[in-house]
Enzyme design. Structure first.
Site, PDB file in Angstrom:
ATOM      1  N   HIS A   8       0.829  -1.208   0.000  1.00  0.00           N
ATOM      2  CA  HIS A   8       0.000   0.000   0.000  1.00  0.00           C
ATOM      3  C   HIS A   8       0.857   1.250   0.000  1.00  0.00           C
ATOM      4  CE1 HIS A   8       0.539  -0.620   4.455  1.00  0.00           C
ATOM      5  NE2 HIS A   8       0.645   0.702   4.460  1.00  0.00           N
ATOM      6  N   GLU A  44      -7.734   4.042   9.924  1.00  0.00           N
ATOM      7  CA  GLU A  44      -7.261   3.862   8.557  1.00  0.00           C
ATOM      8  C   GLU A  44      -8.311   3.191   7.690  1.00  0.00           C
ATOM      9  OE1 GLU A  44      -3.735   1.395   9.314  1.00  0.00           O
ATOM     10  OE2 GLU A  44      -4.794  -0.300   8.444  1.00  0.00           O
ATOM     11  N   GLN A  55      -3.927   3.611   1.197  1.00  0.00           N
ATOM     12  CA  GLN A  55      -4.280   3.633   2.622  1.00  0.00           C
ATOM     13  C   GLN A  55      -4.437   5.081   3.071  1.00  0.00           C
ATOM     14  OE1 GLN A  55      -1.137   3.106   5.654  1.00  0.00           O
ATOM     15  NE2 GLN A  55      -2.345   1.398   6.431  1.00  0.00           N
ATOM     16  N   HIS A  79       3.926   7.233   3.604  1.00  0.00           N
ATOM     17  CA  HIS A  79       4.875   6.118   3.569  1.00  0.00           C
ATOM     18  C   HIS A  79       4.537   5.155   2.437  1.00  0.00           C
ATOM     19  CE1 HIS A  79       1.644   4.305   6.102  1.00  0.00           C
ATOM     20  NE2 HIS A  79       2.004   3.180   5.508  1.00  0.00           N
ATOM     21  N   GLU A 129       7.479   0.984   5.101  1.00  0.00           N
ATOM     22  CA  GLU A 129       6.857   0.023   6.013  1.00  0.00           C
ATOM     23  C   GLU A 129       6.998  -1.366   5.420  1.00  0.00           C
ATOM     24  OE1 GLU A 129       2.715   0.819   6.786  1.00  0.00           O
ATOM     25  OE2 GLU A 129       2.379  -1.151   7.676  1.00  0.00           O
TER      26      GLU A 129
END
Lengths: 137, 137
Positions: A8, A44, A55, A79, A129
């Site tokens: 994502h 989220e 996301q 991110h 991430e």
């Protein structure tokens, strides 16, 4: 380590409902998951687009990583998340290569996943991430 | 309009060779394409990760969009690109919905694609790129 997918792309927003409504109106896409992840201090929503998710992240408080990001930079790309098969192996290999890890041990993420962040100073100014997805999800 | 995929995530970097070397060393991934796209003022490399690409962008000059981004914000996530089937239809629908378009007509991107950008003020502070991939590529 093998990166299996761009799991994502995380985007920080002030108002999750408004952002979801805009994504639907402008792009015709909808969230598949929506949940509060206390460990990350966010609510989220995950919008599937092809094989990845967009996301959207709304902070639960101003004093949270995403809350501080919004205060300093405003809404925007936050991110980039890669799916890995074994997050401990990935973190160990990254540490060996001198990566600056935000999390040296995995934490709980959305969708029952185990996640860990790599500091943006490691590579390309990008908060990365790692996601080890739950086999039950 | 239908979004078919997260085609790529664009990351602005100062030194493309160094960033590619770091991606290989840390994550074991390699570029599939690398090209200079004069129309965008960048040299770009596309690293496949699952069904999407990580796109690394090095500006050809300081006086280019990516050059100015780097000067003001440093390296980092620059834009999010969605694959669409018909970019004119997508732009027309976005304009109808009040989106602020950076490009009202498509431009030439890498991989022979036709691309257009949607201004970050439209939604989530995110610079969005629409990509209509070439059938010949």
């Amino acid at each position: 380590m093998r990166l299996y997918n761009v799991d994502h792309v995380g985007i920080a927003v002030f108002d999750l409902d408004a952002a979801l409504s805009d994504y639907e109106r402008l792009y015709g896409v909808f969230p598949l998951y929506r949940e509060t992840v206390e460990a990350q201090g966010v609510e989220e929503a995950m919008i599937p687009v092809g094989g990845s998710f967009v996301q959207l992240l709304q902070p639960l408080s101003a004093d949270s990583p995403v809350g501080r990001f919004l205060a300093s930079r405003g809404e925007g790309l936050h991110h980039l998340a890669f799916a890995v098969d074994d997050i401990e192996v990935a973190l160990s290999e990254l540490a060996e290569q001198g990566a600056r890890l935000v999390d040296t041990v995995p934490r709980s993420g959305g969708r029952g996943a185990r996640i860990a962040f790599v500091h943006p100073s490691t590579l390309g100014g990008t908060l990365v991430e790692l996601v080890e997805l739950s086999h039950d999800h």
